[in-house]
Design a protein around this motif. Structure first.
Motif, PDB file in Angstrom:
ATOM      1  N   PHE A   1     -20.994   2.686  55.238  1.00  0.00           N
ATOM      2  CA  PHE A   1     -20.311   1.458  54.791  1.00  0.00           C
ATOM      3  C   PHE A   1     -20.834   0.262  55.574  1.00  0.00           C
ATOM      4  N   ALA A   2     -20.978   0.410  56.893  1.00  0.00           N
ATOM      5  CA  ALA A   2     -21.485  -0.681  57.725  1.00  0.00           C
ATOM      6  C   ALA A   2     -22.919  -1.045  57.347  1.00  0.00           C
ATOM      7  N   LEU A   3     -23.739  -0.037  57.067  1.00  0.00           N
ATOM      8  CA  LEU A   3     -25.140  -0.277  56.697  1.00  0.00           C
ATOM      9  C   LEU A   3     -25.238  -1.043  55.378  1.00  0.00           C
ATOM     10  N   ILE A   4     -24.473  -0.615  54.383  1.00  0.00           N
ATOM     11  CA  ILE A   4     -24.508  -1.279  53.076  1.00  0.00           C
ATOM     12  C   ILE A   4     -23.952  -2.699  53.181  1.00  0.00           C
ATOM     13  N   PHE A   5     -22.911  -2.885  53.970  1.00  0.00           N
ATOM     14  CA  PHE A   5     -22.341  -4.221  54.185  1.00  0.00           C
ATOM     15  C   PHE A   5     -23.398  -5.174  54.745  1.00  0.00           C
ATOM     16  N   ALA A   6     -24.282  -4.653  55.602  1.00  0.00           N
ATOM     17  CA  ALA A   6     -25.285  -5.493  56.265  1.00  0.00           C
ATOM     18  C   ALA A   6     -26.496  -5.785  55.380  1.00  0.00           C
ATOM     19  N   PHE A   7     -26.914  -4.841  54.541  1.00  0.00           N
ATOM     20  CA  PHE A   7     -28.221  -4.975  53.888  1.00  0.00           C
ATOM     21  C   PHE A   7     -28.202  -5.152  52.368  1.00  0.00           C
ATOM     22  N   VAL A   8     -27.161  -4.756  51.689  1.00  0.00           N
ATOM     23  CA  VAL A   8     -27.158  -4.863  50.224  1.00  0.00           C
ATOM     24  C   VAL A   8     -26.705  -6.253  49.799  1.00  0.00           C
ATOM     25  N   LYS A   9     -27.504  -6.889  48.958  1.00  0.00           N
ATOM     26  CA  LYS A   9     -27.201  -8.227  48.471  1.00  0.00           C
ATOM     27  C   LYS A   9     -27.382  -8.274  46.960  1.00  0.00           C
ATOM     28  N   ASP A  10     -26.680  -9.211  46.310  1.00  0.00           N
ATOM     29  CA  ASP A  10     -26.869  -9.416  44.876  1.00  0.00           C
ATOM     30  C   ASP A  10     -28.189 -10.133  44.629  1.00  0.00           C
ATOM     31  N   ALA A  11     -28.815  -9.835  43.491  1.00  0.00           N
ATOM     32  CA  ALA A  11     -30.068 -10.497  43.137  1.00  0.00           C
ATOM     33  C   ALA A  11     -29.804 -11.957  42.826  1.00  0.00           C
ATOM     34  N   PRO A  12     -30.722 -12.872  43.223  1.00  0.00           N
ATOM     35  CA  PRO A  12     -30.542 -14.288  42.885  1.00  0.00           C
ATOM     36  C   PRO A  12     -30.608 -14.491  41.383  1.00  0.00           C
ATOM     37  N   LYS A  13     -29.816 -15.401  40.882  1.00  0.00           N
ATOM     38  CA  LYS A  13     -29.828 -15.690  39.451  1.00  0.00           C
ATOM     39  C   LYS A  13     -31.108 -16.426  39.092  1.00  0.00           C
ATOM     40  N   PRO A  14     -31.670 -16.158  37.915  1.00  0.00           N
ATOM     41  CA  PRO A  14     -32.906 -16.849  37.511  1.00  0.00           C
ATOM     42  C   PRO A  14     -32.689 -18.349  37.428  1.00  0.00           C
ATOM     43  N   ILE A  15     -33.732 -19.101  37.818  1.00  0.00           N
ATOM     44  CA  ILE A  15     -33.638 -20.565  37.801  1.00  0.00           C
ATOM     45  C   ILE A  15     -33.452 -21.074  36.387  1.00  0.00           C
ATOM     46  N   GLU A  16     -34.257 -20.535  35.471  1.00  0.00           N
ATOM     47  CA  GLU A  16     -34.138 -20.932  34.069  1.00  0.00           C
ATOM     48  C   GLU A  16     -33.304 -19.880  33.356  1.00  0.00           C
ATOM     49  N   LYS A  17     -32.138 -20.248  33.009  1.00  0.00           N
ATOM     50  CA  LYS A  17     -31.221 -19.304  32.376  1.00  0.00           C
ATOM     51  C   LYS A  17     -30.970 -19.721  30.936  1.00  0.00           C
ATOM     52  N   VAL A  18     -31.006 -18.761  30.037  1.00  0.00           N
ATOM     53  CA  VAL A  18     -30.744 -19.051  28.636  1.00  0.00           C
ATOM     54  C   VAL A  18     -29.287 -19.456  28.479  1.00  0.00           C
ATOM     55  N   LYS A  19     -29.036 -20.599  27.899  1.00  0.00           N
ATOM     56  CA  LYS A  19     -27.680 -21.074  27.706  1.00  0.00           C
ATOM     57  C   LYS A  19     -27.098 -20.461  26.442  1.00  0.00           C
ATOM     58  N   GLU A  20     -26.042 -19.716  26.622  1.00  0.00           N
ATOM     59  CA  GLU A  20     -25.444 -19.037  25.486  1.00  0.00           C
ATOM     60  C   GLU A  20     -24.028 -18.628  25.839  1.00  0.00           C
ATOM     61  N   LYS A  21     -23.228 -18.430  24.853  1.00  0.00           N
ATOM     62  CA  LYS A  21     -21.882 -17.939  25.079  1.00  0.00           C
ATOM     63  C   LYS A  21     -21.935 -16.439  25.317  1.00  0.00           C
ATOM     64  N   GLY A  22     -21.080 -15.970  26.214  1.00  0.00           N
ATOM     65  CA  GLY A  22     -21.051 -14.545  26.509  1.00  0.00           C
ATOM     66  C   GLY A  22     -20.581 -13.736  25.306  1.00  0.00           C
ATOM     67  N   LEU A  23     -21.083 -12.533  25.204  1.00  0.00           N
ATOM     68  CA  LEU A  23     -20.680 -11.644  24.124  1.00  0.00           C
ATOM     69  C   LEU A  23     -19.256 -11.152  24.404  1.00  0.00           C
ATOM     70  N   PRO A  24     -18.377 -11.207  23.428  1.00  0.00           N
ATOM     71  CA  PRO A  24     -17.004 -10.733  23.637  1.00  0.00           C
ATOM     72  C   PRO A  24     -16.983  -9.294  24.141  1.00  0.00           C
ATOM     73  N   PHE A  25     -15.963  -8.995  24.931  1.00  0.00           N
ATOM     74  CA  PHE A  25     -15.835  -7.706  25.619  1.00  0.00           C
ATOM     75  C   PHE A  25     -15.971  -6.534  24.652  1.00  0.00           C
ATOM     76  N   PHE A  26     -15.140  -6.466  23.647  1.00  0.00           N
ATOM     77  CA  PHE A  26     -15.133  -5.316  22.748  1.00  0.00           C
ATOM     78  C   PHE A  26     -16.338  -5.303  21.813  1.00  0.00           C
ATOM     79  N   GLU A  27     -16.901  -6.479  21.531  1.00  0.00           N
ATOM     80  CA  GLU A  27     -18.103  -6.524  20.701  1.00  0.00           C
ATOM     81  C   GLU A  27     -19.281  -5.891  21.443  1.00  0.00           C
ATOM     82  N   GLY A  28     -19.388  -6.200  22.762  1.00  0.00           N
ATOM     83  CA  GLY A  28     -20.451  -5.590  23.568  1.00  0.00           C
ATOM     84  C   GLY A  28     -20.297  -4.085  23.656  1.00  0.00           C
TER      85      GLY A  28
END
Length: 440
Positions: free
Chosen positions: A196-223
């Motif tokens: 747990f301590a190791l993962i807390f120290a080293f695991v990170k979320d990936a950076p979001k892409p600079i150019e992101k496609v602008k769109e509405k999210g797909l509804p929960f149940f539709e996805g």
């Protein structure tokens, strides 16, 4: 007095350091997260190593023991779809930490269980952590690495995970024999705190892409609907599930009992032989992934793995008096060739919109974990149906015929996996949910 640095040198060093950091960071993140996968596989496979002790201590039949083992996979079935949807919407790092905490609580609780009911609840809790674990690793790989490297990375992740399965066999069996299965599980829980301590120290979320496609999210149940109706996802899940059965059933539940009772192998040697399935998977997974990425084909290698695995298992099932060395080789080869199942995961991520990666993986994972959750108690029931009632030192004794009947599940499963391949697609362009291509 030192001469002045050439103009711009400091800037170049900063750029070099940032380049090294950005190159290494994806590997550090994904390999650190893979250790969680290894820890979860330890909790799954440890049941095989302590099976004689656990059956005797809690006074269990084969059906009860199979049902106890299946609670881990049952938790996967219940939580995998929610896990995929949660990972599509929330921080992967935070999800991993919460899931690992649940696993730690389940492992510590199991070590204190005095009844089948309490053991089942605690093993179920560990399974909830596993529902998020593998999908989290797949999500990190799909977001930190380009498509052409993902099959190799998935194979490498499975390789790291299989070390957990190996530790759960002979090393854990020796630990439990030296102390007790309860103390061994407490040591297991303390090791999880360090992880747990190791993962807390080293695991990170990936950076979001600079150019992101602008769109509405797909509804929960539709996805969810689109992921379920995608036959490719279902067939990838079926293929991976049935190719995974030796790991889920032999390595995790019955392998040690089969070798000790039918072939008179000592419990320590039996757990070592069973660990060869994991060792074969360790070697085979990255090889399959690397070759697949090179030739840009998945289905041919998946079919090859299925056919050879079927042949190897029939030898295991019918060979009259194999030596321990022969069993060691056969179990290794079984793990090596069934590791073609690792190609099912990139096959899913490559043929679904990026917005539905987690949900699609969740749909397939319900099959991958859900069917073994049914087969584990079914295999125990098959053993009990043909059992003649013999007890040795308080433990039910099953004959070679009993195991052959129960193990017919495996060749049938390999055949189903080969039929499922007919509807598995090769790599395609990644689409958005509105079917427009995106840059990847």
């Amino acid at each position: 007095m030192l001469p002045p640095l050439p103009k711009g040198r400091g800037i170049r060093i900063d750029i070099l350091m940032n380049t090294i950091k950005n190159t290494l960071l994806p590997w550090i993140v994904c390999l650190s997260a893979s250790l969680f996968f290894a820890y979860e596989l330890l909790q799954l496979h440890v049941m095989n190593a302590i099976s004689p002790m656990l059956i005797k201590d809690l006074n269990l039949s084969a059906t009860q023991f199979g049902s106890l083992c299946s609670t881990y996979l049952l938790a996967d079935v219940i939580f995998l779809l929610p896990a995929g949807m949660i990972l599509d919407r929330f921080s992967v790092r935070k999800v991993i930490l919460v899931a690992l905490l649940l696993c730690l609580l389940g492992t510590a609780g199991f070590s204190q269980a005095n009844s089948l009911g309490m053991a089942a609840v605690c093993h179920f809790l560990s399974g909830i952590g596993n529902a998020f674990c593998f999908l989290s690793c797949i999500m990190l790989i799909s977001r930190w690495f380009p498509k052409e490297k993902q099959a190799f990375l998935v194979g490498l992740m499975i390789t790291i995970g299989m070390f957990g399965g190996i530790i759960a066999q002979r090393p854990f069996s020796l630990l439990a024999s030296h102390f007790s299965w309860r103390q061994a599980l407490m040591i297991d829980a303390f090791a999880g705190v360090a992880l747990f301590a190791l993962i807390f120290a080293f695991v990170k979320d990936a950076p979001k892409p600079i150019e992101k496609v602008k769109e509405k999210g797909l509804p929960f149940f539709e996805g969810l609907k689109r992921s379920i109706l995608n036959l490719h996802n279902i067939c990838c899940g079926l293929y991976t599930c049935f190719m995974n059965l030796p790991l889920m059933i032999i390595s995790a539940v019955w392998g040690t009992l089969f070798l000790t009772q039918v072939h008179s192998v000592s419990i320590e040697n039996a757990s070592m032989i069973v660990s060869m399935i994991c060792m074969g998977t360790i070697v085979g997974s990255p090889i399959y992934g690397w070759i697949s990425d090179k030739i840009k084909r998945r289905r041919q290698l998946m079919a090859f793995g299925g056919v050879v695995s079927l042949a190897i298992f029939m030898v295991i099932l019918t060979l009259p008096h194999p030596s321990e060395q022969m069993f060691t080789l056969l179990f290794f080869l079984l793990g090596f060739f069934t590791s073609s199942q690792a190609l099912g995961y990139p096959a899913i991520t490559e043929n679904n919109p990026q917005e539905l990666t987690g949900t699609s993986m969740g749909v397939a994972a319900v099959l991958i974990m859900g069917i073994p959750a049914l087969i584990q108690p079914l295999s125990g029931k098959l053993l009990d149906l043909s059992w003649d009632g013999t007890l040795i030192d308080g433990v039910p004794f099953y004959s070679a015929t009993d195991f052959r009947i129960a193990f017919l599940i495996f060749p049938i499963g390999f055949l189903i996996s080969l039929f499922a391949l007919k509807r598995v697609k090769e790599r395609s362009k990644v689409l958005r949910f509105d079917n427009k291509p995106v840059n990847s």
